[in-house]
Design a protein around this motif. Structure first.
Motif, PDB file in Angstrom:
ATOM      1  N   ILE A 403     -10.834 -14.054  27.172  1.00 24.98           N
ATOM      2  CA  ILE A 403      -9.852 -13.582  26.058  1.00 24.98           C
ATOM      3  C   ILE A 403     -10.553 -12.955  24.680  1.00 24.98           C
ATOM      4  N   GLU A 404     -11.483 -14.106  24.300  1.00 24.22           N
ATOM      5  CA  GLU A 404     -11.930 -13.880  22.921  1.00 24.22           C
ATOM      6  C   GLU A 404     -12.993 -12.813  23.081  1.00 24.22           C
ATOM      7  N   ARG A 405     -13.774 -12.511  24.143  1.00 24.26           N
ATOM      8  CA  ARG A 405     -14.757 -11.303  24.225  1.00 24.26           C
ATOM      9  C   ARG A 405     -13.912  -9.930  23.977  1.00 24.26           C
ATOM     10  N   THR A 406     -12.751  -9.997  24.626  1.00 24.90           N
ATOM     11  CA  THR A 406     -11.831  -8.892  24.712  1.00 24.90           C
ATOM     12  C   THR A 406     -10.946  -8.695  23.271  1.00 24.90           C
ATOM     13  N   VAL A 407     -10.838  -9.660  22.698  1.00 23.31           N
ATOM     14  CA  VAL A 407     -10.240  -9.452  21.343  1.00 23.31           C
ATOM     15  C   VAL A 407     -11.314  -9.054  20.327  1.00 23.31           C
ATOM     16  N   ALA A 408     -12.694  -9.647  20.474  1.00 15.39           N
ATOM     17  CA  ALA A 408     -13.647  -9.140  19.659  1.00 15.39           C
ATOM     18  C   ALA A 408     -13.799  -7.664  19.717  1.00 15.39           C
TER      19      ALA A 408
END
Lengths: 431, 431
Positions: A403-408
């Protein structure tokens, strides 16, 4: 009695007197006027206090009120296109609930450590609001996608009994006299789920005790992992492509204002469309060669390599069929070339690197037993997992998306630490 | 080429030839006919093989196929109200993909330990399907409720730095040379979130290292925790009531077939309506007295006490204003009686006990500092939390609802272990 209204709803109250309960975000004066910028978590509204319209004491209160004091503002809503959010409040009443001490986060530049130490307050900034609203949208989109496509949510356990692949990147804890390890992936459990429910997914935190301080690593991060029975590598890539397209479209549709607030260049996101390019590991290595990158064939791509590969494409690119020897034991070998695994990584554009890793799983009992031995893993720890091949094995595949890499990537952030409310890094366990 | 179809979709293919890919759930013969009950994760379908319609080899395959073998069945869909799911397949082709070894879970009674050891296979039973689909629906309803009501998802961290209230029920792990503890609740972080976003919630796993072997305890369980700025105890009870009503209605609407499969008596669930009864701790103690329960005034209710109290009502009952001394330091005292806390527990009907705990938080800096000292807690660990009272403190409240207890109640289960795909208990860390 005046209605209390959220700022996000003021458009429904134009011309009416309402009450806003929130915090002072900023203020400025122009002699007879105070402009109080008030936030309530749902938005910002400029509240105009005219000296002639309120008592002298109340006007003095505007002078006294400090940043982040909690306030109640009463006033009449008017449309004003020039104002933040498009509406303004003509103030008839203003009250301080609690006067804030001098707020540590001034509108000047702060160092990262300072901001991270004050993460509980930093969350109040409009930049962090924008990022975390995009995060919320991404998570909602993930769940909606799978829920609408007939998947069953099967939460994977966090506590796992074995440290099969070594303990170096595992967090461990005492568990009533024995040892438990925090999950790094729910995949093996999702395979059991897929054999029971056909199409499943899990969504939860996963943990890596990596001594890594890159801008792409968190020790605690959220991952969504679908797994599907009767799916091969091609079908897995179709699913990943549909999934990521869905998320990008949803965020562009519902969180455009937030992306603009973050000064995200929307053009590269709007260009993303199916089909995503699919290239083999060998073809990816060719791209590195053409760009004069020093790379040893057979090894895994590093962050810099991923950047070069992804920059060759507008959409996320799916790199499949890595050398089997650098991939996990449960990957199925390519029947056309047994030195390669039927796996796929999806690399986000603009140098954001891997956001998805997955592939087709080995479904043959004897082959899988052989792989477990070849990897020097303890067979007994995988006995339950081997049961999935003993009782009605079928081809199946899945993937995990961070999730976090996608949000970044979607927010265009240079570091992953802002993509999660309370980031945990190698040197960061607070607040 | 015949289309592969999920059993859940066969109603759209009546009269057509389709292919089902799945597993043999059960079979029986009647001379010239084989009735193969096939499951594919989305449902069950009876597949009728008539000796005259298929080759002799194929008919023999029906004799050979074992429970949970993976199979591909081709046939024509017909409506049949007497059949499971209302449809039947007139088989024209039948293929075994992988013949299953003798399946360990026979349709006879097994002991709990045996079933739990085989949880990865037990998940394939229609009873577990029903329970986990209700779980999925509950989780989806939780998220939908808050998403539709303007809440922002703010994931709380799993790793927390302090063991403020003692380590006895905390799981701990080494964290790069220091210690981290697994979260027991995201509440304190949600308070920071509420001051930033107004209305927030978190949803994730929480952990309790309780040496407890009751039917209500897991070491790893999922909790949803909303927190709202400018909310008092009454508003908190309104929110909890709206929330639980929404979940019950949604499950009754979308998962009625699953509840019926579980032989859940729907009547008590259908009776549930707003407003839920709200009684004080003192009134709850009166109920115990009337029922001749031996109870020491001032102590907390045990599971048996909760059962007696909840049985006095049709709807979930909200018990508020417990003695402050048995509640956590962050609870706000009742201004009308400072020996009581502005807290609330919601007890599910039919003896299912506490599903929600929450209340209004102490928002006064000096009072909160005093409480931290009175509880002998280290002030420095709460410095960031106290910041929330230094910078714009406002009244606020929230609660936490345990997913598994809610699912146990809605499904009418006697033990919580079946409400989560891979339960973790004091003596259960496998598979």
């Amino acid at each position: 009695m005046v209605d209390s209204v959220y700022i996000s709803d003021v458009s429904q109250h134009v011309g009416k007197e309402i009450q806003i309960r929130g915090w002072l975000y900023n203020k400025r004066s122009s002699g007879k006027l105070w402009f109080l910028l008030v936030r309530d978590g749902t938005g910002l509204i400029q509240s105009v206090v005219f000296k002639g319209s309120v008592s002298e004491e109340m006007f003095q209160t505007c002078e006294d009120v400090t940043q982040e004091s909690s306030v109640v503002v009463t006033g009449t809503v008017s449309e004003d296109k020039r104002s933040v959010g498009g509406y303004e409040l003509q103030v008839s009443g203003f009250e301080i609930l609690a006067l804030a001490e001098e707020y540590p986060i001034a509108p000047k530049e702060h160092g990262t450590t300072f901001l991270m130490d004050h993460r509980h307050l930093w969350l109040r900034s409009s930049r962090q609001h924008a990022i975390l609203r995009v995060r919320h949208e991404v998570i909602k989109a993930c769940r909606d996608f799978f829920d609408e496509n007939g998947f069953t949510l099967i939460d994977a356990p966090i506590f796992t009994p074995n440290a099969c692949e070594g303990t170096t990147t595992l967090f461990e804890t005492e568990y009533f006299g024995s040892r438990a390890y925090l999950t790094q992936s729910g995949q093996l459990y999702m395979e059991a789920g897929a054999m029971a429910f056909g199409k499943v997914y899990c969504f939860g935190p996963t943990f890596r005790a990596e001594k890594s301080k890159t801008r792409r690593h968190l020790t605690e991060f959220w991952m969504i992992e679908p797994e599907v029975a009767f799916l091969d590598l091609d079908g897995d890539m179709d699913l990943a492509e549909d999934f990521v397209s869905f998320i990008v479209k949803r965020v562009l549709k519902n969180r455009r204002a937030e992306l603009e607030k973050l000064e995200r260049n929307l053009e590269p996101l709007e260009k993303i469309g199916k089909p995503f390019p699919r290239i083999s590991y060998d073809e990816a290595v060719e791209i590195l060669k053409k760009n004069n990158i020093d790379f040893e064939y057979g090894s895994d791509f590093g962050g810099a390599d991923e950047t070069v590969i992804s920059q060759a494409f507008d959409s996320p690119v799916m790199v499949h069929r890595y050398p089997a020897q650098i991939k996990a034991f449960y990957m199925k070998d390519d029947p056309g070339d047994s030195s390669k695994a039927l796996c796929v990584d999806m690399l986000a554009p603009e140098g954001y690197g891997e956001i998805i890793g997955g592939g087709q799983r080995e479904d043959d009992l004897a082959v899988l037993e052989g792989k477990i031995k070849a990897h020097d893993l303890p067979t007994e720890a995988f006995d339950w997992y081997l049961d999935l091949r003993r009782y009605g094995t079928v081809p199946h595949a899945g993937f995990g998306m961070g999730i976090e890499r996608t949000v970044a990537w979607l927010c265009g952030l240079s570091h992953i630490r802002e993509t999660i409310p309370f980031p945990r890094l190698m040197h960061r366990l607070n607040p």
